[in-house]
Design a protein around this motif. Structure first.
Motif, PDB file in Angstrom:
ATOM      1  N   UNK A 215       0.838  -1.214   0.080  1.00 25.13           N
ATOM      2  CA  UNK A 215       0.035   0.026   0.124  1.00 25.13           C
ATOM      3  C   UNK A 215       0.998   1.159   0.076  1.00 25.13           C
ATOM      4  N   UNK A 216       1.854   1.389   0.904  1.00 26.42           N
ATOM      5  CA  UNK A 216       2.502   2.610   0.865  1.00 26.42           C
ATOM      6  C   UNK A 216       3.841   2.459   0.500  1.00 26.42           C
ATOM      7  N   UNK A 217       4.520   1.209  -0.174  1.00 27.37           N
ATOM      8  CA  UNK A 217       5.716   1.284  -0.786  1.00 27.37           C
ATOM      9  C   UNK A 217       6.850   1.429   0.049  1.00 27.37           C
ATOM     10  N   UNK A 218       6.823   1.231   1.439  1.00 31.32           N
ATOM     11  CA  UNK A 218       7.785   1.409   2.475  1.00 31.32           C
ATOM     12  C   UNK A 218       7.612   0.087   3.375  1.00 31.32           C
ATOM     13  N   UNK A 219       8.692   0.213   4.318  1.00 35.77           N
ATOM     14  CA  UNK A 219       8.784  -0.804   5.267  1.00 35.77           C
ATOM     15  C   UNK A 219       9.005  -0.127   6.458  1.00 35.77           C
ATOM     16  N   UNK A 220       8.494  -0.460   7.493  1.00 34.30           N
ATOM     17  CA  UNK A 220       8.777   0.054   8.893  1.00 34.30           C
ATOM     18  C   UNK A 220       9.669  -1.030   9.565  1.00 34.30           C
ATOM     19  N   UNK A 221      10.854  -0.876  10.127  1.00 31.76           N
ATOM     20  CA  UNK A 221      11.525  -2.082  10.886  1.00 31.76           C
ATOM     21  C   UNK A 221      11.989  -1.312  12.195  1.00 31.76           C
ATOM     22  N   UNK A 222      11.805  -1.461  13.340  1.00 32.32           N
ATOM     23  CA  UNK A 222      12.120  -0.793  14.671  1.00 32.32           C
ATOM     24  C   UNK A 222      11.596   0.791  14.445  1.00 32.32           C
ATOM     25  N   UNK A 223      12.433   1.575  14.631  1.00 34.77           N
ATOM     26  CA  UNK A 223      12.163   2.980  14.377  1.00 34.77           C
ATOM     27  C   UNK A 223      12.208   3.732  13.507  1.00 34.77           C
ATOM     28  N   UNK A 224      12.613   2.775  12.379  1.00 32.75           N
ATOM     29  CA  UNK A 224      12.969   3.444  11.062  1.00 32.75           C
ATOM     30  C   UNK A 224      12.367   3.048   9.939  1.00 32.75           C
ATOM     31  N   UNK A 225      11.968   3.750   9.006  1.00 33.88           N
ATOM     32  CA  UNK A 225      11.023   3.522   7.878  1.00 33.88           C
ATOM     33  C   UNK A 225      11.778   3.611   6.360  1.00 33.88           C
ATOM     34  N   UNK A 226      11.658   2.521   5.710  1.00 29.19           N
ATOM     35  CA  UNK A 226      12.679   2.484   4.415  1.00 29.19           C
ATOM     36  C   UNK A 226      11.963   2.350   3.542  1.00 29.19           C
ATOM     37  N   UNK A 227      12.232   3.196   2.460  1.00 28.67           N
ATOM     38  CA  UNK A 227      11.328   3.325   1.181  1.00 28.67           C
ATOM     39  C   UNK A 227      11.588   2.295   0.066  1.00 28.67           C
ATOM     40  N   UNK A 228      10.707   1.508  -0.375  1.00 29.78           N
ATOM     41  CA  UNK A 228      11.120   0.515  -1.731  1.00 29.78           C
ATOM     42  C   UNK A 228      11.288   0.968  -2.830  1.00 29.78           C
ATOM     43  N   UNK A 229      12.084   0.358  -3.529  1.00 29.93           N
ATOM     44  CA  UNK A 229      12.352   1.014  -5.024  1.00 29.93           C
ATOM     45  C   UNK A 229      11.042   1.074  -5.651  1.00 29.93           C
ATOM     46  N   UNK A 230      11.293   2.032  -6.759  1.00 24.87           N
ATOM     47  CA  UNK A 230      10.576   2.269  -7.773  1.00 24.87           C
ATOM     48  C   UNK A 230      10.890   1.815  -9.261  1.00 24.87           C
ATOM     49  N   UNK A 231      10.089   1.069 -10.014  1.00 26.85           N
ATOM     50  CA  UNK A 231       8.559   0.801  -9.366  1.00 26.85           C
ATOM     51  C   UNK A 231       8.697  -0.575  -8.830  1.00 26.85           C
ATOM     52  N   UNK A 232       7.536  -0.771  -7.996  1.00 32.15           N
ATOM     53  CA  UNK A 232       7.348  -1.800  -7.143  1.00 32.15           C
ATOM     54  C   UNK A 232       6.129  -2.628  -7.393  1.00 32.15           C
ATOM     55  N   UNK A 233       6.267  -3.909  -7.654  1.00 27.05           N
ATOM     56  CA  UNK A 233       5.048  -4.867  -7.785  1.00 27.05           C
ATOM     57  C   UNK A 233       5.171  -6.032  -7.007  1.00 27.05           C
ATOM     58  N   UNK A 234       4.167  -6.552  -6.438  1.00 26.76           N
ATOM     59  CA  UNK A 234       3.915  -7.736  -5.843  1.00 26.76           C
ATOM     60  C   UNK A 234       3.251  -8.779  -6.580  1.00 26.76           C
ATOM     61  N   UNK A 235       3.703  -9.729  -7.286  1.00 29.89           N
ATOM     62  CA  UNK A 235       2.978 -10.677  -8.061  1.00 29.89           C
ATOM     63  C   UNK A 235       2.948 -12.177  -7.173  1.00 29.89           C
ATOM     64  N   UNK A 236       1.869 -12.284  -6.810  1.00 27.55           N
ATOM     65  CA  UNK A 236       1.436 -13.476  -5.827  1.00 27.55           C
ATOM     66  C   UNK A 236       0.945 -14.756  -6.460  1.00 27.55           C
ATOM     67  N   UNK A 237       1.080 -15.906  -6.108  1.00 31.19           N
ATOM     68  CA  UNK A 237       0.464 -17.088  -6.702  1.00 31.19           C
ATOM     69  C   UNK A 237      -0.238 -17.819  -5.699  1.00 31.19           C
ATOM     70  N   UNK A 238      -1.286 -18.518  -6.124  1.00 28.96           N
ATOM     71  CA  UNK A 238      -2.089 -19.104  -5.222  1.00 28.96           C
ATOM     72  C   UNK A 238      -2.569 -20.395  -5.675  1.00 28.96           C
ATOM     73  N   UNK A 239      -2.580 -21.649  -5.005  1.00 28.21           N
ATOM     74  CA  UNK A 239      -3.444 -22.922  -5.653  1.00 28.21           C
ATOM     75  C   UNK A 239      -4.737 -22.966  -5.079  1.00 28.21           C
TER      76      UNK A 239
END
Length: 319
Positions: free
Chosen positions: A117-141
């Motif tokens: 949703x936000x294209x970022x990750x929070x770990x501890x007290x820090x927030x890290x931006x993810x690279x652009x572009x960013x896509x998650x492609x998931x598979x499901x059986x």
């Protein structure tokens, strides 16, 4: 991109078009299909033809959130001082393949929520931006129920498209058998950079959509909600809950991508109808009566597309 993909993937034109539409609008995809239909191969081939970083995560019951997002490790410097350093997980890539996403518990599935949703990750007290572009492609059986954890509705809603990967036709299956059992495989080449994808995403957002078409999207989405006065009687009878506003946003974004890939400067109602099923499939919950009648979510959407009236284009007289 289609030419390069078809060097490896036989058929699946609709699936490929929908994945490309999601990529060009910055959306995420959920690929649903039985094993052996080349879902993982399709995603990895897409990553090969794009000049981007690609990471694959095999979801298992013992996978932890930190295995995806990353973790803080304690390091000792040359002067004897100890500091924590964040080691990035596989989520820090342009294309992330979440393979068999329903095989991991909800705690680990939720590690993707902020990233998607936000294209970022929070770990501890820090927030890290993810690279652009960013896509998650998931598979499901869809056929294995034992040892799986169905995705919660909040996470399903983050996926732009729920794409059904079906069995190939007889002709396609013969071509698959012929090409995969031969001696040579055709290499694919990179055709699009991360910078080019970001540029295309900005251009596609500028595709025009008429107010009448936006009104059609709003009416179509509202018709999926049984509590809404605009919904038809069959929706009130067969549906527990319908789609939210994010569905309308993705219908318009998908329609713009379809129009752009077809070389047109504006969105038509037909473009919206083309992406309606993959956008709405996972955003409508049918009730017991629908299941007793053997009706799937797709049946409800197709009936809605016939019953929700299309906008009337005003006719102008001769000047």
């Amino acid at each position: 991109m289609q030419e390069e993909l078809h060097k490896v993937i036989v058929g699946q034109e609709t699936v490929i078009d929908q994945i490309l539409a999601a990529i060009f609008t910055g959306g995420h995809c959920l690929l649903v299909g039985v094993p052996g239909l080349a879902k993982t191969l399709l995603v990895s081939t897409i990553a090969q033809i794009l000049d981007v970083t690609f990471k694959r995560v095999q979801f298992t019951p013992d996978l932890m959130p930190s295995d995806i997002t990353g973790t803080n490790v304690l390091e000792e410097s040359e002067d004897g001082r100890r500091n924590f350093r964040f080691v990035q997980g596989p989520i820090f890539a342009n294309v992330v393949l979440a393979d068999e996403i329903n095989r991991t518990p909800p705690k680990t599935q939720a590690a993707l929520l902020q990233a998607m949703q936000e294209r970022e990750i929070t770990a501890g007290q820090e927030t890290f931006a993810l690279p652009e572009p960013f896509f998650v492609i998931a598979t499901q059986n869809p056929i294995e129920q034992e040892g799986t954890y169905p995705l919660p509705e909040a996470q399903l809603d983050r996926f732009m498209f729920n794409i059904k990967v079906d069995y190939p036709s007889l002709d396609e299956e013969e071509r698959i058998l012929s090409s995969t059992t031969g001696a040579e495989t055709q290499p694919v080449r990179k055709v699009l950079s991360a910078k080019a994808i970001t540029y295309l995403q900005k251009q596609i957002r500028q595709i025009e959509i008429a107010p009448l078409t936006i009104n059609y999207v709003a009416r179509l989405v509202r018709a999926t909600r049984p509590q809404d006065e605009m919904s038809p009687k069959f929706v009130k009878d067969l549906v527990d809950w319908g789609a939210g506003p994010r569905a309308g946003q993705y219908l318009i974004a998908g329609g713009k991508a379809v129009a752009a890939m077809d070389g047109r400067p504006s969105v038509s109602v037909e473009d919206i109808r083309k992406v309606a099923i993959p956008v709405l499939r996972h955003r409508i919950s049918t009730n017991f009566q629908a299941q007793a009648e053997g009706l799937a979510t797709e049946d409800v959407i197709e009936r809605l597309l016939t019953e929700v009236p299309e906008p009337e284009i005003p006719k102008y007289g001769k000047s």
